[in-house]
Design a protein around this motif. Structure first.
Motif, mmCIF file in Angstrom:
data_model
loop_
_atom_site.group_PDB
_atom_site.id
_atom_site.type_symbol
_atom_site.label_atom_id
_atom_site.label_comp_id
_atom_site.label_asym_id
_atom_site.label_seq_id
_atom_site.Cartn_x
_atom_site.Cartn_y
_atom_site.Cartn_z
ATOM 1 N N LEU A 154 0.851 -1.186 0.000
ATOM 2 C CA LEU A 154 0.000 0.000 0.000
ATOM 3 C C LEU A 154 0.886 1.235 0.000
ATOM 4 N N GLU A 155 0.293 2.388 -0.317
ATOM 5 C CA GLU A 155 1.006 3.657 -0.262
ATOM 6 C C GLU A 155 0.145 4.671 0.495
ATOM 7 N N ASN A 156 0.759 5.344 1.483
ATOM 8 C CA ASN A 156 0.004 6.297 2.305
ATOM 9 C C ASN A 156 0.892 7.493 2.661
ATOM 10 N N GLY B 270 -3.691 12.117 -5.630
ATOM 11 C CA GLY B 270 -3.898 13.453 -5.082
ATOM 12 C C GLY B 270 -3.456 13.627 -3.651
ATOM 13 N N GLY B 271 -2.609 12.728 -3.157
ATOM 14 C CA GLY B 271 -2.201 12.820 -1.755
ATOM 15 C C GLY B 271 -3.296 12.365 -0.816
ATOM 16 N N ARG B 272 -4.047 11.335 -1.238
ATOM 17 C CA ARG B 272 -5.178 10.853 -0.439
ATOM 18 C C ARG B 272 -4.704 10.022 0.743
ATOM 19 N N CYS B 273 -5.418 10.119 1.842
ATOM 20 C CA CYS B 273 -5.075 9.428 3.080
ATOM 21 C C CYS B 273 -5.753 8.056 3.130
ATOM 22 N N ILE B 274 -4.982 7.053 3.468
ATOM 23 C CA ILE B 274 -5.508 5.696 3.627
ATOM 24 C C ILE B 274 -5.770 5.465 5.114
ATOM 25 N N SER B 275 -6.988 5.115 5.442
ATOM 26 C CA SER B 275 -7.391 5.003 6.847
ATOM 27 C C SER B 275 -6.793 3.779 7.525
ATOM 28 N N ALA B 276 -6.740 3.845 8.841
ATOM 29 C CA ALA B 276 -6.279 2.697 9.626
ATOM 30 C C ALA B 276 -7.212 1.507 9.446
ATOM 31 N N GLU B 277 -8.504 1.786 9.340
ATOM 32 C CA GLU B 277 -9.482 0.698 9.209
ATOM 33 C C GLU B 277 -9.301 -0.055 7.898
ATOM 34 N N TYR B 278 -9.082 0.689 6.818
ATOM 35 C CA TYR B 278 -8.853 0.029 5.525
ATOM 36 C C TYR B 278 -7.551 -0.775 5.560
ATOM 37 N N SER C 122 -1.089 11.009 8.829
ATOM 38 C CA SER C 122 -1.340 11.074 10.269
ATOM 39 C C SER C 122 -1.873 12.443 10.672
ATOM 40 N N THR C 123 -1.261 13.494 10.132
ATOM 41 C CA THR C 123 -1.676 14.863 10.451
ATOM 42 C C THR C 123 -3.097 15.133 9.962
ATOM 43 N N ALA C 124 -3.372 14.762 8.721
ATOM 44 C CA ALA C 124 -4.684 15.051 8.135
ATOM 45 C C ALA C 124 -5.803 14.259 8.802
ATOM 46 N N LEU C 125 -5.526 13.010 9.157
ATOM 47 C CA LEU C 125 -6.552 12.148 9.753
ATOM 48 C C LEU C 125 -6.659 12.326 11.263
ATOM 49 N N THR D 189 -4.204 16.735 1.657
ATOM 50 C CA THR D 189 -2.907 16.941 2.310
ATOM 51 C C THR D 189 -2.140 18.047 1.597
ATOM 52 N N ASN D 190 -0.977 17.740 1.040
ATOM 53 C CA ASN D 190 -0.094 18.773 0.498
ATOM 54 C C ASN D 190 0.065 18.700 -1.016
ATOM 55 N N ILE D 191 -0.796 17.966 -1.693
ATOM 56 C CA ILE D 191 -0.698 17.809 -3.143
ATOM 57 C C ILE D 191 -1.933 18.413 -3.797
ATOM 58 N N VAL D 192 -1.708 19.250 -4.815
ATOM 59 C CA VAL D 192 -2.811 19.885 -5.539
ATOM 60 C C VAL D 192 -2.637 19.615 -7.032
ATOM 61 N N TYR D 193 -3.580 18.905 -7.622
ATOM 62 C CA TYR D 193 -3.615 18.708 -9.065
ATOM 63 C C TYR D 193 -4.638 19.676 -9.662
#
Length: 333
Positions: A151-153, A159-167, A193-196, A297-301
């Motif tokens: 996985l990548e988080n 787009g710098g999407r956050c992958i949850s702990a539950e997933y 971690s910061t965003a979630l 997070t910190n990525i803007v497309y």
């Protein structure tokens, strides 16, 4: 997001660099720490500053041990090769993952590991049913043997999407049910971690190994720390040497990493707020469109729409005249 140049009053223009979070520069505190770092030979395992950095990152991630490597690409490569020791093994990856897109196929070239990709959803996850369907769990002379899921988080290309702990827990449970390992490319795990609002340890609890980059938004000049069990790190250390990643008085680099953990992680929320502000502003410009639902997070497309007077390349060149640096991404972003 990026790096801000020096803003002075003597006529020197300020440069605002949004090309990548990899262009961040070491802080004055980092430079001072690097200059004064206590060092020794890390290949002999006795560099005290590096030992402290590895210990701290492992503790933050809830793992037994850590290993500093020059880059995230090397960290991911080592992790895959440790988990897939038998040549011809298979790893399941997202089709938008950094390992798939940006690491030159090193797992195949250097490790004889077969990549099997599953489509990433818009939120960076992979459909669990598709993930399970990709696993080769029966011994069949026609197929490679699946041994690892990655996985990548955060998921950068989504787009710098956050992958949850539950997933992540669900993927970990799936992996374990088939006797597989789970590796997380955590190049931006502190952003997630910061965003979630969730501790890094919780986000990677299900993982057998994690690569943690210090040279992106955290501003160190170089380095990733690979973490996992003591047994995993022992094997990883041997592979690091074979790949040319062993270094001597590397505590000079570790000193910057320790400052990053102390000073920079807590500032990522400012980075995210600035990214959101910029995205909102760009979204109000005719010919540009930002999907605000994916700015986490910190990525803007930025999509350049059909009614834009300029192409993405022309926009990037025009921005340079105002001291703003950005990058094109594909043909329309």
């Amino acid at each position: 997001m990026g790096s801000l140049g020096e803003d002075v009053s003597n006529g020197v223009r300020r440069i605002v660099d949004f090309r990548s979070d990899t262009v961040t520069k070491p802080t004055a505190a980092m430079r001072a720490a690097m200059a004064n770092a206590e060092v020794d030979d890390d290949i002999l395992g006795v560099d005290p500053t590096m030992s402290e950095l590895q210990k701290q990152v492992a503790k933050i991630m809830g793992k037994e041990a850590g290993l500093f490597v020059p880059s995230g690409t090397m960290g991911n490569l080592i992790a895959v090769l440790v988990h897939c020791e038998v040549r011809g093994s298979e790893v399941i990856l997202g089709d938008e993952s950094h390992i798939t897109a940006y690491e030159q196929g090193g797992i195949s070239t250097l490790g004889g590991v077969h990549p099997r990709t599953v489509p990433n959803n818009a939120d960076g996850t992979m459909d669990l049913k598709k993930l399970e369907a990709a696993i080769r769990y029966e011994l069949d002379d026609h197929f490679p043997v699946t041994r690892l899921i990655c996985l990548e988080n955060t998921q950068a290309r989504c787009g710098g999407r956050c992958i949850s702990a539950e997933y992540t827990d669900q993927v970990g449970e799936l992996a374990k049910s088939y006797g597989l390992q789970l590796h997380i490319d955590g190049a931006r795990i502190f952003n997630a971690s910061t965003a979630l609002g969730v501790a890094p340890e919780r986000l990677v609890r299900a993982a057998d190994s994690v690569s943690v980059c210090l040279s992106k938004g955290l501003a160190t000049p170089v380095g990733t720390v690979l973490v996992g069990s003591n047994e995993f790190i022992t094997k990883a250390r041997r592979l690091r040497k074979a790949l040319g990643g062993g270094m001597r008085q590397v505590g000079i680099l570790a000193a910057a990493g320790l400052v990053a953990l102390r000073d920079m992680v807590g500032r990522l929320k400012e980075d995210h707020a600035n990214a959101r502000l910029m995205a909102e502003g760009l979204n109000a410009v005719k010919g540009l469109h930002v999907d605000m639902t994916i700015v986490e997070t910190n990525i803007v497309y930025v999509d350049v729409t059909a009614d834009s007077a300029l192409t993405p390349k022309e926009i990037v060149e025009a921005w340079k005249e105002y001291g703003v640096l950005a990058m094109t991404w594909g043909r329309t972003k």
